[in-house]
Design a protein around this motif. Structure first.
Motif, PDB file in Angstrom:
ATOM      1  N   LEU A 173       0.792  -1.090  -0.065  1.00 45.42           N
ATOM      2  CA  LEU A 173       0.017  -0.076  -0.012  1.00 45.42           C
ATOM      3  C   LEU A 173       0.684   1.185   0.103  1.00 45.42           C
ATOM      4  N   PHE A 174       2.114   1.151   1.060  1.00 47.89           N
ATOM      5  CA  PHE A 174       2.924   2.238   0.743  1.00 47.89           C
ATOM      6  C   PHE A 174       3.488   2.447  -0.390  1.00 47.89           C
ATOM      7  N   ILE A 175       3.906   1.338  -1.163  1.00 51.67           N
ATOM      8  CA  ILE A 175       4.614   1.515  -2.456  1.00 51.67           C
ATOM      9  C   ILE A 175       3.617   1.909  -3.650  1.00 51.67           C
ATOM     10  N   THR A 176       2.621   1.517  -3.554  1.00 52.83           N
ATOM     11  CA  THR A 176       1.356   1.993  -4.552  1.00 52.83           C
ATOM     12  C   THR A 176       0.916   3.507  -4.214  1.00 52.83           C
ATOM     13  N   ALA A 177       0.705   3.607  -3.162  1.00 50.93           N
ATOM     14  CA  ALA A 177       0.268   5.218  -2.952  1.00 50.93           C
ATOM     15  C   ALA A 177       1.300   6.122  -3.128  1.00 50.93           C
ATOM     16  N   ASN A 178       2.618   5.703  -3.016  1.00 47.24           N
ATOM     17  CA  ASN A 178       3.768   6.670  -3.461  1.00 47.24           C
ATOM     18  C   ASN A 178       4.231   6.900  -4.867  1.00 47.24           C
ATOM     19  N   THR A 179       3.617   5.697  -5.673  1.00 47.63           N
ATOM     20  CA  THR A 179       3.616   5.458  -7.077  1.00 47.63           C
ATOM     21  C   THR A 179       2.740   6.258  -7.861  1.00 47.63           C
ATOM     22  N   ILE A 180       1.482   6.065  -7.534  1.00 48.92           N
ATOM     23  CA  ILE A 180       0.166   6.371  -8.311  1.00 48.92           C
ATOM     24  C   ILE A 180      -0.243   7.761  -7.384  1.00 48.92           C
ATOM     25  N   PHE A 181      -0.379   7.952  -6.167  1.00 45.87           N
ATOM     26  CA  PHE A 181      -0.852   8.872  -5.582  1.00 45.87           C
ATOM     27  C   PHE A 181       0.119   9.854  -4.739  1.00 45.87           C
ATOM     28  N   PRO A 182       1.077  10.367  -5.444  1.00 44.53           N
ATOM     29  CA  PRO A 182       2.162  11.061  -4.386  1.00 44.53           C
ATOM     30  C   PRO A 182       1.636  12.134  -3.635  1.00 44.53           C
ATOM     31  N   ASP A 183       0.214  12.712  -3.795  1.00 46.38           N
ATOM     32  CA  ASP A 183      -0.312  13.895  -3.192  1.00 46.38           C
ATOM     33  C   ASP A 183      -1.241  13.102  -2.257  1.00 46.38           C
ATOM     34  N   GLN A 184      -1.372  11.738  -2.116  1.00 46.68           N
ATOM     35  CA  GLN A 184      -1.872  11.250  -1.114  1.00 46.68           C
ATOM     36  C   GLN A 184      -3.662  11.491  -1.176  1.00 46.68           C
ATOM     37  N   ASP A 185      -4.088  11.853  -2.337  1.00 40.95           N
ATOM     38  CA  ASP A 185      -5.625  12.284  -2.400  1.00 40.95           C
ATOM     39  C   ASP A 185      -6.029  11.282  -3.149  1.00 40.95           C
ATOM     40  N   PHE A 186      -6.664  10.143  -2.305  1.00 45.92           N
ATOM     41  CA  PHE A 186      -7.266   9.035  -3.063  1.00 45.92           C
ATOM     42  C   PHE A 186      -7.957   8.401  -1.791  1.00 45.92           C
ATOM     43  N   VAL A 187      -9.260   7.607  -2.230  1.00 45.74           N
ATOM     44  CA  VAL A 187      -9.861   6.914  -1.432  1.00 45.74           C
ATOM     45  C   VAL A 187      -9.662   5.380  -1.447  1.00 45.74           C
ATOM     46  N   ILE A 188      -9.302   4.823  -0.376  1.00 42.14           N
ATOM     47  CA  ILE A 188      -9.149   3.393  -0.196  1.00 42.14           C
ATOM     48  C   ILE A 188     -10.344   2.700  -0.062  1.00 42.14           C
ATOM     49  N   VAL A 189     -10.640   1.601  -1.103  1.00 43.26           N
ATOM     50  CA  VAL A 189     -11.779   0.836  -1.042  1.00 43.26           C
ATOM     51  C   VAL A 189     -11.193  -0.436  -0.767  1.00 43.26           C
ATOM     52  N   VAL A 190     -11.886  -1.031   0.448  1.00 45.70           N
ATOM     53  CA  VAL A 190     -11.351  -2.575   0.455  1.00 45.70           C
ATOM     54  C   VAL A 190     -12.433  -3.610   0.255  1.00 45.70           C
ATOM     55  N   SER A 191     -11.809  -4.481  -0.914  1.00 44.87           N
ATOM     56  CA  SER A 191     -12.965  -5.315  -1.298  1.00 44.87           C
ATOM     57  C   SER A 191     -13.251  -6.358  -0.553  1.00 44.87           C
ATOM     58  N   GLU A 192     -12.540  -6.842   0.289  1.00 45.20           N
ATOM     59  CA  GLU A 192     -12.910  -7.682   1.519  1.00 45.20           C
ATOM     60  C   GLU A 192     -11.825  -7.775   2.752  1.00 45.20           C
TER      61      GLU A 192
END
Length: 457
Positions: A173-192
């Motif tokens: 999650l840390f890797i993905t957030a910093n790769t795709i959303f460096p501004d940290q403006d995103f909504v976490i959706v947990v499928s399960e």
């Protein structure tokens, strides 16, 4: 004559092009060999694990490199994870686990993904719910509008094992957030996810996003997002490769995230008093009630640790152990010792420069380095591995000290790590430490821990 000169010039140009091409190919080849492929595996790496590592060529996601040609793009090139991007407004219907986008094309585009980063493990992936992404002429009505894009992943599979919670969850999650959303403006959706997961990790999740967490299993309302990304990017077992993250984040940044989440409330009077003759504090991770890898002479080991000059605190975390409590304990300590197991994931809470000693049972050398050695290196810990000898393993009583199982675990693991062999090393094996040999490690650990305490408190 002019024709002859033209021919000579053309030949010279062709030769020059060939030389430049050869140099280019040679340089590219060296780059791939040195940068794109992992280093040669250690002697204790099993053949199956070596094959897995050699196949994992790390690279930026294709969907981040290529021009957008479709509203839905899925990159399935990694052996560890799939990653899909929806590049237009989308509607999530949690009741059908489907993301819809509008399309004028009569035949709908359909992709499916299991957003859990253990793609190489068929058994566990079979239990991860498939999510559907479709571009079709119709989509459900939107009930809740979000202004930030969605990042969707599953917190299931091995979730509940503390090591997997980080290896398969928060580090990706840390890797993905910093790769795709460096501004940290995103909504976490947990499928399960298990029912306890959102509350146990609520404070850590707040470090990733300011938006409320959406858990699909508990929701029947449609949600709209300007775009969405499904899946988690991983760099390998407990690995953060800063060269693959646009803003070059490292383990020290991840440790800073943990510190921000838990240090603000990590107050415990037991660790704030200042004795007149301070001794380094050592946390001993106990597996007394665990299956396998128990220290059979733990009482003697504790006495030995005290004689070496440490104050000892026995740590036996449970599923409901407060993360604040765990963080406070490890963050205020100077040394951490334990047998290879999930509890050693708490080494993430150690301050950089403190001491970490991992006791490595027979047959677990590769896992010890891959699962915890990399963490120690990333956090700049003073790290020691105490690899037990044959006579220190309880397996000697059952299989004999001349057994290949004990003398040459690598020989048994050449074709992979089958469950029956894994269970022997992980679940049947306990350890009885050689106190004379272990004393030497404690002396080294004490010297490092005392220096760390004097410099850092």
């Amino acid at each position: 004559m002019k024709m002859k000169k033209r021919v000579l010039v053309a030949v010279a140009a062709l030769c020059l092009f060939f030389i430049v091409f050869q140099i280019s190919v040679s340089s590219t080849s060296r780059f791939l060999n040195n940068a794109a492929f992992p280093a040669k595996s250690t002697q204790e790496t099993t053949r199956g694990e070596s094959n897995l590592i050699s196949k994992q060529v790390h690279h930026p996601l294709t969907s981040l490199q290529l021009p957008l040609k479709s509203s839905i793009i899925c990159d399935r090139s990694s052996i560890r994870y799939d990653f899909c991007s929806i590049n237009v407004p989308t509607v999530l219907d949690p009741t059908t686990s489907t993301f819809f986008t509008m399309s004028s094309v009569p035949s709908p585009l359909v992709e499916r993904i299991r957003p859990y980063p253990r793609k190489f493990e068929d058994v566990i992936m079979a239990h991860i719910k498939n999510l559907t992404l479709t571009a079709a002429p119709r989509s459900p009505l939107c009930r809740v509008q979000h202004n930030a894009p969605a990042l969707v992943f599953a917190a299931s599979g091995y979730t509940g094992n503390f090591w997997h919670d980080f290896n398969d969850g928060f580090i990706p999650l840390f890797i993905t957030a910093n790769t795709i959303f460096p501004d940290q403006d995103f909504v976490i959706v947990v499928s399960e996810a298990p029912k306890w997961w959102p509350s146990k990790y609520a404070d850590l999740l707040r470090m990733f996003t300011k938006h409320p967490i959406i858990t699909m299993g508990n929701d029947t309302t449609t949600h709209c997002f300007p775009s969405a990304n499904l899946g988690l990017i991983t760099h390998g077992f407990m690995t953060i490769n800063q060269t693959l993250i646009p803003n070059s984040k490292t383990y020290m940044h991840f440790r800073g995230l943990l510190d921000k989440a838990y240090n603000k409330q990590a107050q415990d009077q037991r660790f704030t008093s200042k004795p007149t003759n301070p001794r380094p504090r050592l946390v001993l991770a106990s597996r007394r009630h665990a299956t396998g890898r128990t220290v059979m002479n733990q009482a003697q080991v504790i006495r030995l640790i005290k004689k070496a000059g440490f104050d000892v605190i026995v740590f036996e975390p449970k599923a409901n152990t407060s993360l604040y409590e765990s963080y406070t304990l490890l963050n205020s300590s100077h040394a951490f010792v334990g047998v290879h197991g999930a509890a050693l994931t708490h080494s993430l809470f150690l301050r950089p420069g403190s001491v970490f000693v991992q006791v490595v049972p027979i047959g677990l050398g590769w896992a010890a380095n891959a699962f915890f050695g990399r963490v120690a290196k990333g956090l700049n810990l003073e790290y020691f591995e105490y690899k037990i000898g044959v006579e220190e393993s309880s397996l000697v009583d059952k299989y004999g000290n001349d057994s290949l199982l004990l003398r040459d675990p690598f020989a048994l693991q050449k074709t992979g790590w089958p469950t029956e062999v894994m269970n022997i090393y992980l679940k049947e094996q306990n350890v009885k430490l050689d106190l004379v040999r272990f004393k030497g490690y404690l002396k080294k650990a004490y010297k490092k821990a005392k220096k760390f305490m004097d410099n850092n408190g």
